[in-house]
Design a protein around this motif. Structure first.
Motif, PDB file in Angstrom:
ATOM      1  N   GLY A   1       0.768  -1.235   0.000  1.00  0.00           N
ATOM      2  CA  GLY A   1       0.000   0.000   0.000  1.00  0.00           C
ATOM      3  C   GLY A   1       0.801   1.288   0.000  1.00  0.00           C
ATOM      4  N   LYS A   2       2.129   1.171   0.107  1.00  0.00           N
ATOM      5  CA  LYS A   2       2.914   2.403   0.040  1.00  0.00           C
ATOM      6  C   LYS A   2       3.031   2.862  -1.408  1.00  0.00           C
ATOM      7  CE  LYS A   2       5.650   1.453   4.148  1.00  0.00           C
ATOM      8  NZ  LYS A   2       6.994   1.191   4.691  1.00  0.00           N
ATOM      9  N   ARG A   3       3.433   4.091  -1.580  1.00  0.00           N
ATOM     10  CA  ARG A   3       3.624   4.603  -2.923  1.00  0.00           C
ATOM     11  C   ARG A   3       4.994   5.245  -3.016  1.00  0.00           C
ATOM     12  NH1 ARG A   3       0.404   9.304  -6.178  1.00  0.00           N
ATOM     13  NH2 ARG A   3       1.257  10.501  -4.454  1.00  0.00           N
ATOM     14  N   GLN A   4       5.689   4.979  -4.082  1.00  0.00           N
ATOM     15  CA  GLN A   4       6.996   5.592  -4.291  1.00  0.00           C
ATOM     16  C   GLN A   4       6.916   6.508  -5.498  1.00  0.00           C
ATOM     17  OE1 GLN A   4       9.968   5.348  -2.515  1.00  0.00           O
ATOM     18  NE2 GLN A   4      10.747   6.906  -3.918  1.00  0.00           N
ATOM     19  N   ILE A   5       7.304   7.757  -5.305  1.00  0.00           N
ATOM     20  CA  ILE A   5       7.422   8.667  -6.449  1.00  0.00           C
ATOM     21  C   ILE A   5       8.800   8.476  -7.050  1.00  0.00           C
ATOM     22  CG2 ILE A   5       7.546  11.097  -7.119  1.00  0.00           C
ATOM     23  CD1 ILE A   5       5.313  11.674  -5.178  1.00  0.00           C
ATOM     24  N   LEU A   6       8.843   8.287  -8.369  1.00  0.00           N
ATOM     25  CA  LEU A   6      10.080   7.900  -9.040  1.00  0.00           C
ATOM     26  C   LEU A   6      10.809   9.059  -9.681  1.00  0.00           C
ATOM     27  CD1 LEU A   6       8.430   4.857 -10.768  1.00  0.00           C
ATOM     28  CD2 LEU A   6      10.162   4.691  -8.980  1.00  0.00           C
ATOM     29  N   SER A   7      10.066  10.073 -10.091  1.00  0.00           N
ATOM     30  CA  SER A   7      10.696  11.200 -10.772  1.00  0.00           C
ATOM     31  C   SER A   7       9.688  12.323 -10.927  1.00  0.00           C
ATOM     32  CB  SER A   7      11.193  10.777 -12.158  1.00  0.00           C
ATOM     33  OG  SER A   7      10.152  10.184 -12.897  1.00  0.00           O
ATOM     34  N   PHE A   8      10.208  13.537 -11.050  1.00  0.00           N
ATOM     35  CA  PHE A   8       9.348  14.702 -11.298  1.00  0.00           C
ATOM     36  C   PHE A   8       9.612  15.220 -12.696  1.00  0.00           C
ATOM     37  CE2 PHE A   8       9.713  14.703  -6.644  1.00  0.00           C
ATOM     38  CZ  PHE A   8       8.371  14.715  -6.305  1.00  0.00           C
ATOM     39  N   HIS A   9       8.576  15.731 -13.327  1.00  0.00           N
ATOM     40  CA  HIS A   9       8.716  16.147 -14.716  1.00  0.00           C
ATOM     41  C   HIS A   9       8.134  17.521 -14.995  1.00  0.00           C
ATOM     42  CE1 HIS A   9      10.386  12.310 -15.797  1.00  0.00           C
ATOM     43  NE2 HIS A   9       9.477  11.763 -15.014  1.00  0.00           N
ATOM     44  N   PRO A  10       9.007  18.493 -15.185  1.00  0.00           N
ATOM     45  CA  PRO A  10       8.567  19.833 -15.552  1.00  0.00           C
ATOM     46  C   PRO A  10       8.233  19.887 -17.048  1.00  0.00           C
ATOM     47  CG  PRO A  10      10.947  19.787 -15.322  1.00  0.00           C
ATOM     48  CD  PRO A  10      10.460  18.412 -14.984  1.00  0.00           C
ATOM     49  N   ALA A  11       7.745  21.009 -17.479  1.00  0.00           N
ATOM     50  CA  ALA A  11       7.373  21.205 -18.881  1.00  0.00           C
ATOM     51  C   ALA A  11       8.542  20.863 -19.796  1.00  0.00           C
ATOM     52  CB  ALA A  11       6.930  22.647 -19.103  1.00  0.00           C
ATOM     53  N   GLY A  12       8.221  20.164 -20.880  1.00  0.00           N
ATOM     54  CA  GLY A  12       9.249  19.752 -21.835  1.00  0.00           C
ATOM     55  C   GLY A  12       9.540  18.270 -21.736  1.00  0.00           C
TER      56      GLY A  12
ATOM     57  N   PRO B   1       4.825  23.014  -6.995  1.00  0.00           N
ATOM     58  CA  PRO B   1       3.670  22.924  -6.096  1.00  0.00           C
ATOM     59  C   PRO B   1       3.550  21.556  -5.447  1.00  0.00           C
ATOM     60  CG  PRO B   1       2.962  22.777  -8.375  1.00  0.00           C
ATOM     61  CD  PRO B   1       4.462  22.823  -8.392  1.00  0.00           C
ATOM     62  N   ILE B   2       4.377  21.306  -4.460  1.00  0.00           N
ATOM     63  CA  ILE B   2       4.400  19.976  -3.861  1.00  0.00           C
ATOM     64  C   ILE B   2       4.058  20.038  -2.382  1.00  0.00           C
ATOM     65  CG2 ILE B   2       6.829  19.961  -3.185  1.00  0.00           C
ATOM     66  CD1 ILE B   2       6.809  17.031  -4.322  1.00  0.00           C
ATOM     67  N   THR B   3       3.425  18.968  -1.903  1.00  0.00           N
ATOM     68  CA  THR B   3       3.140  18.881  -0.474  1.00  0.00           C
ATOM     69  C   THR B   3       4.246  18.078   0.209  1.00  0.00           C
ATOM     70  OG1 THR B   3       1.949  16.804  -0.684  1.00  0.00           O
ATOM     71  CG2 THR B   3       0.679  18.833  -0.932  1.00  0.00           C
ATOM     72  N   GLN B   4       4.305  18.201   1.508  1.00  0.00           N
ATOM     73  CA  GLN B   4       5.329  17.482   2.259  1.00  0.00           C
ATOM     74  C   GLN B   4       5.106  15.969   2.190  1.00  0.00           C
ATOM     75  OE1 GLN B   4       5.552  19.271   6.187  1.00  0.00           O
ATOM     76  NE2 GLN B   4       6.331  21.208   5.362  1.00  0.00           N
ATOM     77  N   SER B   5       3.848  15.553   2.113  1.00  0.00           N
ATOM     78  CA  SER B   5       3.587  14.108   2.008  1.00  0.00           C
ATOM     79  C   SER B   5       4.148  13.547   0.713  1.00  0.00           C
ATOM     80  CB  SER B   5       2.101  13.802   2.023  1.00  0.00           C
ATOM     81  OG  SER B   5       1.469  14.507   3.039  1.00  0.00           O
ATOM     82  N   LYS B   6       4.028  14.319  -0.356  1.00  0.00           N
ATOM     83  CA  LYS B   6       4.562  13.825  -1.618  1.00  0.00           C
ATOM     84  C   LYS B   6       6.076  13.828  -1.614  1.00  0.00           C
ATOM     85  CE  LYS B   6       0.514  14.934  -4.261  1.00  0.00           C
ATOM     86  NZ  LYS B   6      -0.151  16.140  -4.808  1.00  0.00           N
ATOM     87  N   LEU B   7       6.656  14.855  -0.999  1.00  0.00           N
ATOM     88  CA  LEU B   7       8.111  14.826  -0.853  1.00  0.00           C
ATOM     89  C   LEU B   7       8.522  13.564  -0.110  1.00  0.00           C
ATOM     90  CD1 LEU B   7       9.119  18.506   0.013  1.00  0.00           C
ATOM     91  CD2 LEU B   7       9.869  17.157  -1.942  1.00  0.00           C
TER      92      LEU B   7
END
Lengths: 236, 236
Positions: free
Chosen positions: A67-78, A177-183
């Motif tokens: 049930g955990k979630r791992q964010i793998l990468s962030f993607h800005p415009a482009g 625009p990120i929340t601390q939970s997502k960090l």
DNA sequence: CGATTTGTTGACTAATATCAAACTGTGTGG
DNA sequence: CCACACAGTTTGATATTAGTCAACAAATCG
């Protein structure tokens, strides 16, 4: 101009002549707008299109058995965060909007046609997927060897560098625009600990993340804490 | 037969006809043998060749500012761990032998020629780099979300799956000549903690790693502890 | 055979997670 | 305009996981 964004982005790592650019402009792109926190490509889905982030931010994420979630990468415009779908037929992770975002979709067959006819575009796209992998490797280094503050600092230093490369100004502040939970999900930490780390970085005058904005107070310190060295980004 | 290894490996993910196979066989490979713990491709080096592991194991590693080292991936025979060098000109990590190993080297220009002339080989190679990235993503999930025992179990379950795919038998045991310190560097743990995790996995009858051999005692448990799901390996 | 590397153990410490509560800001409907 | 709800942040107390250090044992190698 979806293709302009793409062209600018590909030119960070690759040389494209005017014919290549024209070929990219000729590709038809279907643009959609999504609210924040919208899963717009799903794990295990069949990949039929590639997407380009045109404005806002997206991220990749994977949900585990427990049930955990791992964010793998962030993607800005482009960024084109599902290029791998060209040759891997099923998605192995989700694509989610971080903020409200515009996303361009291009059919695989259109891109495949470019790949077959224009070697420099093939190389540019392949190279994008390779840089992508290089960024993953560095993320592994972060999770495996750096402290909580180091990971945070590294993430921000990397983002700043990548934003600058595509021409988004990020000298002393940028939108994120990120929340601390997502960090927390990105850095493999608990939200509570992220909060404390952010407080200490703020107190030491390194960094301030508040309502959609990252404010860089001391970039040298940031780079030092994160052990950031940009060579893995291959921006020559 | 260096190319046979490569062909078998590429066919795990891609279809290659006999002409493709013949083209791969025609490529000249320079074979070298290395002792264990030999860095045979170095970070920041210019990439001029691609390598194929022909026997034994290799691993990728990256050293950080503060002197720690992170192991990024393990590579059994068949793997081509520096394909990315085709389009990224400098290495962003080291390649090291885990055991005594034979490694085949192929000049970039030879491979590039194949890429230009044989679309299916281009696709197969590109796909390899994409699967590589998928494995990195899962490694991030491991480091970010799994406990020490979970990471260990996941690593072993993955290795087993990959070995099986290239036809190396790994039903209830396989060769994997690794020390606990290196496991620690791979999993982002201390050697002492690795030791304790291994003891508990041994005690619970899941797994036994001893002198070059991994003995699988209870694969179901292993898969469960590691939360292992092989879809990210894209072995169709 | 001694030297060196690898594995094991125990005691202690540090980093981070968990839980629960309270606080802040922002937007919404009455 | 206020009250309320909600999401996000902050705090404190406590628990757990993993790291460090130091010693020793076992295996390996020349």
């Amino acid at each position: 101009m979806p293709s302009e964004m793409m062209i600018r982005r590909l030119r960070v790592h690759s040389k494209l002549n005017e014919d290549d650019a024209a070929a990219l402009r000729s590709v038809s792109t279907h643009v959609k707008e999504f609210q924040e926190d919208t899963v717009f490509v799903r794990e295990s889905e069949w990949a039929t299109h590639c997407c380009v982030i045109l404005s806002g931010f997206a991220y990749r994420a994977k949900v585990t058995e427990n049930g955990k979630r791992q964010i793998l990468s962030f993607h800005p415009a482009g960024d084109m965060p599902d290029l791998q779908g060209l040759y891997l037929d099923r998605m192995d992770h989700d694509l989610v909007t971080l903020s409200r975002a515009r996303v361009g979709f291009i059919e695989h067959r259109s891109i495949q046609h470019l790949i077959e006819t224009r070697p420099s575009i093939m190389q540019a796209l392949w190279r994008e997927t390779l840089v992508d992998a290089a960024v993953f490797r560095e993320w592994i280094v972060s999770l495996g060897t750096r402290t909580a503050a180091g990971r945070m600092a590294h993430l921000i230093a990397e983002l700043r560098q990548r934003l600058t490369a595509v021409g988004i100004e990020a000298d002393d502040e940028f939108e994120f625009p990120i929340t601390q939970s997502k960090l927390a999900e990105a850095l493999g930490l608990s939200p509570v600990h992220v909060n404390r780390v952010l407080q200490s970085l703020r107190a030491e005058g390194v960094l301030d993340i508040q309502k959609n904005m990252v404010k860089l107070r001391d970039i040298e310190k940031l780079v030092e804490i994160g052990g950031f060295n940009d060579t893995y980004l291959h921006q020559q």
